[in-house]
Design a protein around this motif. Structure first.
Motif, short mmCIF file in Angstrom:
data_model
loop_
_atom_site.label_atom_id
_atom_site.label_comp_id
_atom_site.label_asym_id
_atom_site.label_seq_id
_atom_site.Cartn_x
_atom_site.Cartn_y
_atom_site.Cartn_z
N ARG A 19 -5.46 5.82 4.42
CA ARG A 19 -4.58 5.68 3.45
C ARG A 19 -3.91 6.91 3.27
O ARG A 19 -2.40 6.77 2.73
N LEU A 55 -5.66 0.42 5.82
CA LEU A 55 -6.12 1.09 4.65
C LEU A 55 -7.61 1.06 4.83
O LEU A 55 -8.32 1.34 3.61
N ARG A 115 0.03 3.28 -5.70
CA ARG A 115 0.28 1.92 -5.06
C ARG A 115 -0.85 2.04 -3.98
O ARG A 115 -1.50 0.92 -3.82
N VAL A 116 -0.75 2.93 -3.20
CA VAL A 116 -1.77 2.75 -2.03
C VAL A 116 -3.21 3.03 -2.49
O VAL A 116 -4.25 2.41 -2.07
N ARG A 156 3.49 -2.62 8.02
CA ARG A 156 2.07 -2.88 7.66
C ARG A 156 1.21 -1.65 7.73
O ARG A 156 1.33 -0.82 8.70
N ALA A 162 -4.63 -0.48 -3.92
CA ALA A 162 -4.44 -1.47 -3.11
C ALA A 162 -6.00 -1.80 -2.55
O ALA A 162 -6.61 -0.97 -2.00
N GLU A 165 -5.39 -3.96 4.22
CA GLU A 165 -4.10 -3.27 4.80
C GLU A 165 -3.18 -3.58 3.50
O GLU A 165 -3.35 -4.48 2.82
N LEU A 166 -1.86 -2.75 3.86
CA LEU A 166 -1.00 -2.89 2.89
C LEU A 166 0.32 -3.27 3.47
O LEU A 166 0.84 -2.85 4.36
N ASP A 167 0.77 -4.51 3.12
CA ASP A 167 1.89 -4.97 3.77
C ASP A 167 3.06 -4.75 2.96
O ASP A 167 3.43 -5.38 1.76
#
Length: 301
Positions: free
Chosen positions: A142, A136, A115-116, A133, A119, A123-125
């Motif tokens: 990451r 990335l 998932r990371v 949050r 992305a 930013e991964l929220d």
């Protein structure tokens, strides 16, 4: 009269051997790095199949600087990348496989990593999942996001951990684990296959009945695949007193395993508990530091 120190057994843990280096998996060696490590280990240690090493440890006759290679979980690259290199150097390894993820499954931690990876934003929220949050903007960020999310989920009850990882993951990523055919191919090639539970739970988070079922189900699945008994087991995550305890050691004994490995550092010595053998991973890529870490591990009390 001078007394020579008792021989010791160093058991190394690997998880993956990558086809190419991956910035999101900096601790996992690629094929070239793994082969360099094999050459060093062959030069400085007597490498034995784990089952043979356990028998020699129990009965006597363990050579000086004995070592065994092990792999946890059952990643496809174990068969695709590691196996040809082991065969090239005439070496054996024990592959501890979580049977429930074969043939297209994905472990919870890989769901987070993938998932990371996919992305695309800066930013991964994950506030909707209670995980905040995560910036990335670089590979280092990451990696930090992965470590933070995994740390938050790792010791949740098994079903909750699985559900959270699935919700975060969506449909990202590819199948990373071995096929049943690859497990059989490892066994035909003379590699050892060991139990690692069916679903890879942290055993201490389960009831005793759940733990017994997971260990037994994984054993049955793999024995049916390779048409041979499993005699070796690895505790998932594997820290004594935190991830497993004496109840689980007793279950493993009762199910007919002959030895089991943990993930506490150190070396095994004659007279040690064969159901709680220490294991160690020297992560360094530099060859000198790799061997220094191996030597330091051998000196642990």
């Amino acid at each position: 009269m001078r007394r020579w120190p008792a021989p010791t057994l160093s058991v190394l843990i690997y998880h993956r051997v990558l086809a190419r280096a991956d910035p999101l998996l900096p601790a996992e060696p690629d094929g070239a790095a793994f082969e360099r490590q094999l050459r060093l280990l062959k030069r400085c240690f007597t490498l034995l199949p784990l089952g043979e090493a356990v028998r020699r440890l129990r009965d006597g006759g363990l050579p000086a600087r004995a070592a065994s290679l092990t792999f946890d979980d059952g990643y496809a690259d174990n068969a695709e990348v590691a196996l040809p290199l082991l065969q090239k150097h005439g070496l054996s390894a024990c592959f501890f496989i979580a049977g429930g993820y074969l043939d297209g499954g994905m472990m919870w931690n890989d769901r987070i990593i993938e998932r990371v990876r996919r992305a695309g934003d800066a930013e991964l929220d994950l506030t909707a999942h209670g995980l905040g949050r995560h910036p990335l903007g670089s590979a280092a960020q990451r990696c930090q996001a992965i470590a933070s999310i995994l740390g938050s989920l790792k010791y949740l009850p098994f079903a909750q951990r699985q559900a959270s990882a699935a919700a975060i993951h969506g449909d990202a990523g590819e199948a990373l684990m071995m096929s049943s055919a690859q497990v059989r191919a490892l066994a035909r090639a003379g590699m050892e296959i060991g139990g690692h539970t069916e679903r890879h739970p942290i055993l201490a988070t389960q009831t005793e009945a759940e733990a017994r079922s997971d260990i037994a189900d994984g054993k049955r699945r793999l024995e049916a695949l390779i048409q041979a008994p499993l005699t070796l087991f690895a505790y998932p995550n594997g820290k004594a007193g935190r991830d497993y305890d004496g109840r689980h050691v007793a279950i493993v004994r009762a199910l007919g395993f002959e030895a089991a490995v943990a993930t506490d550092s150190g070396v095994a010595r004659p007279g040690c508990d064969l159901f709680q053998l220490p294991r160690f991973t020297p992560w360094e890529r530099n060859r000198l530091r790799f061997m220094l870490r191996m030597a330091q591990n051998m000196l642990r009390p």
